[in-house]
Enzyme design. Structure first.
Site, short mmCIF file in Angstrom:
data_model
loop_
_atom_site.label_atom_id
_atom_site.label_comp_id
_atom_site.label_asym_id
_atom_site.label_seq_id
_atom_site.Cartn_x
_atom_site.Cartn_y
_atom_site.Cartn_z
N GLU A 298 7.57 76.64 16.81
CA GLU A 298 6.22 76.92 17.31
C GLU A 298 5.74 78.29 16.79
OE1 GLU A 298 4.29 75.29 21.27
OE2 GLU A 298 5.31 77.16 21.68
N LYS B 141 -3.44 68.31 22.49
CA LYS B 141 -3.88 68.26 23.89
C LYS B 141 -5.29 67.69 23.98
CE LYS B 141 -1.23 72.20 25.61
NZ LYS B 141 -1.31 73.58 26.03
N HIS C 54 31.46 64.39 13.85
CA HIS C 54 31.71 62.95 13.91
C HIS C 54 30.40 62.17 13.93
CE1 HIS C 54 35.95 63.77 14.64
NE2 HIS C 54 35.47 64.85 15.22
O1 LIG Z 1 3.56 77.58 30.56
P1 LIG Z 1 2.43 76.70 30.21
O2 LIG Z 1 1.12 77.43 30.16
O3 LIG Z 1 2.37 75.50 31.13
O4 LIG Z 1 2.65 76.16 28.78
C1 LIG Z 1 3.76 75.39 28.43
C2 LIG Z 1 3.80 75.18 26.93
O5 LIG Z 1 2.63 74.49 26.58
C3 LIG Z 1 1.99 74.61 25.35
O6 LIG Z 1 1.87 73.38 24.78
C4 LIG Z 1 2.45 75.65 24.39
O7 LIG Z 1 2.42 75.19 23.09
C5 LIG Z 1 3.81 76.20 24.70
O8 LIG Z 1 3.98 77.38 23.99
C6 LIG Z 1 3.96 76.46 26.15
O9 LIG Z 1 5.22 77.02 26.40
#
Ligand SMILES: O=P(O)(O)OC[C@H]1O[C@H](O)[C@H](O)[C@@H](O)[C@@H]1O
Length: 528
Positions: free
Chosen positions: A322, A455, A351
């Protein structure tokens, strides 16, 4: 290279940290002096960038954020007295809270003590706590931890089934930096319902770790949850293990969090040195650069020869991929950077896929993690004079040798033991190496613009589902996919509509499907 020359190379490049008993060996990366010399200007810049970052520069320009995970283990480095105080208070608050939970001073309404934790979070809000629990939790921890790190209903059920007799004494920690990520939100809603189903007051069991004033923070405060712990704007999710995200679950499991912080701090000091040979993170970054020509051409295969470090590669996958997997460099050029990371553990993987590593596509370099101490007690002989641990150690050496013979490079990191100190140090070592490598290849290692695209696309699908259901509700007769798409004004989304309906039908959500599943165009749908 003959054996004597190789032994000399080993000694010439060996890094040893006396305080931690920690070794980094890059002798089996086949770079030469000219390569090291050529990289020197870039390394100098990486050292400068890191110093600026630690001094509070905006190291994440796209998000206009400081990057301060190094301050977590040395609050004196924080750029303002307020930040320093926030860090110090947060660790104190975690310790005090954990003590009260362990003693029963804070206990659930219907039990004398909390016995279990369900940790809800994803990505950086799950991988660190999962890795540390696997590596360091005692066999019989004061609280046993379980993770919901997805929005998979069956996964949620599995955790709930495991704790079903102890829900009255189970804490729920919801971890989300943004406080708005859908997966942890869904898990929280499901758990709230599960607690209500058992006539339990969820708020007396729930803790939030999130950025102050996030959606989750506001929810926790308005509903009167048991506690909230802050995440800081200047700590990224994938570097948050040594913030409340990792420290609270660890402290509750009886893991020495001060030792984790101390181990990380020691490595931070060691990786601040601006001399390649005595800076273990710079040695790693140089090795990665060499191996993949500064373009990530080779994958990083991480092989810890110790069961408890099983999740290290999974943890590193997010930290490395990431951070480094970026389309553009800091000047806006398209570069498609990154280093793919995978691995499980040795000797188990010998293995499984080591066959390909030795003889197949040479598209990787290996990182062996060696632990000197086999176990805390003594070991019985398996053969005369040889223990199970001797075998493990022999397999590591043998595989390293076998790879080298086939011109496949490797790094070996050796630690004396798996303990809070060395685990904190490993985390800090890789955080810094990723930071250096990001500078070497001129990318922003602290944002993740690509994740947002996925997202947004998911949100579009869920909106489409609403439209499709609306269309079916209004329909008097079964409709084909083309008809549904037309009525939903989404003729370019026919495949998505088909997948939505197939999923709803499979889950008995009131959608009836007629026709031949092998020929989707023959299908018709209606509400049943
Ligand atoms: O901690 P949050 O805000 O719920 O985010 C959780 C995760 O979601 C995202 O998709 C980011 O890419 C991550 O870097 C992050 O750790």
């Amino acid at each position: 290279m003959d054996a004597a020359a190789l032994w000399q190379r080993y000694q010439d490049w060996l890094y040893y940290h006396a305080g931690l008993g920690f070794y980094v060996d890059i002798s089996r990366m086949r770079f030469d002096d000219a390569f090291v010399e050529g990289l020197q200007p870039k390394l100098e810049k990486a050292f400068q960038d890191m110093a600026a970052l630690e001094g509070g520069a905006i190291a994440n320009p796209d998000e206009n954020r400081m990057v301060g995970h190094y301050w977590l283990r040395d609050p004196d480095l924080a750029p303002t007295p307020e930040i320093k105080q926030e860090i110090v208070e947060s660790v104190d608050q975690i310790e005090t809270f954990a003590r009260k939970i362990h003693s029963g001073a804070i206990h659930p309404p219907q039990a004398p003590r909390y016995t279990d934790i369900i940790s809800i979070g994803i990505g950086g809000s799950a991988l660190g706590p999962e890795f540390v629990a696997e590596a360091l939790a005692p066999d019989f921890p004061p609280l046993a931890i379980h993770f919901i790190d997805n929005t998979d209903p069956a996964g949620i059920d599995r955790v709930l089934t495991r704790v079903r007799n102890r829900l009255t004494s189970t804490l729920v920690i919801v971890i989300s930096k943004s406080g708005g990520t859908p997966e942890p939100r869904n898990g929280t809603i499901e758990l709230k319902a599960a607690y209500a189903g058992h006539n339990l007051d969820f708020t007396k069991h729930a803790i939030a770790i999130t950025t102050p004033d996030s959606k989750l923070d506001r929810q926790a405060k308005s509903e009167g949850w048991l506690a909230t712990f802050p995440m800081f704007d200047w700590v990224g999710g994938r570097t948050s293990e040594l913030s409340a995200v990792g420290l609270l679950p660890a402290a509750l499991q009886g893991i020495d969090i001060r030792a984790m912080l101390a181990g990380a701090k020691e490595i931070d000091v060691a990786t601040r040195v601006t001399d390649l040979k005595t800076n273990p993170a710079a040695l790693l970054a140089l090795s990665w650069y060499y191996s993949g020509n500064g373009r990530g051409e080779k994958d990083m295969v991480v092989l810890p020869y110790k069961d408890s470090l099983l999740l290290f590669s999974r943890y590193l996958q997010q930290l490395v991929m990431e951070s480094l997997g970026k389309e553009k460099d800091l000047d806006g050029n398209i570069v498609h950077q990154g280093i793919a990371v995978y691995g499980n553990k040795g000797s188990t993987d010998q293995h499984a896929y080591v066959q390909q590593l030795r003889e197949g596509v040479p598209n990787f370099f290996a990182t062996f993690i060696e632990v000197l101490e086999d176990r805390s007690g003594s070991s019985p002989d398996i053969d005369p004079g040889a223990t199970a641990g001797d075998y493990l150690s022999g397999f590591l050496q043998g595989t390293r040798q076998a790879l080298y013979e086939k011109q496949r490079d490797s790094i070996t990191i050796t630690i004396p033991q798996v303990n809070p100190h060395t685990v904190g140090a490993l985390i800090a070592l890789y955080e810094r190496a990723v930071g250096f490598y990001g500078s070497l290849v001129n990318i922003n290692a602290y944002h993740q613009p690509g994740v947002e695209a996925g997202k947004k696309a998911a949100a579009v699908v869920l909106d489409l589902q609403k439209q499709v259901l609306q269309v079916l509700q209004e329909a008097k007769t079964p409709l084909s996919l083309a008809q549904i798409a037309e009525k939903a004004a989404a003729t370019d989304q026919i495949e998505a509509i088909y997948k939505i309906l197939r999923h709803l039908q499979a889950n008995r959500r009131g959608v009836a499907m007629q026709g031949d599943p092998a020929h989707p165009e023959s299908l018709t749908f209606s509400l049943s």
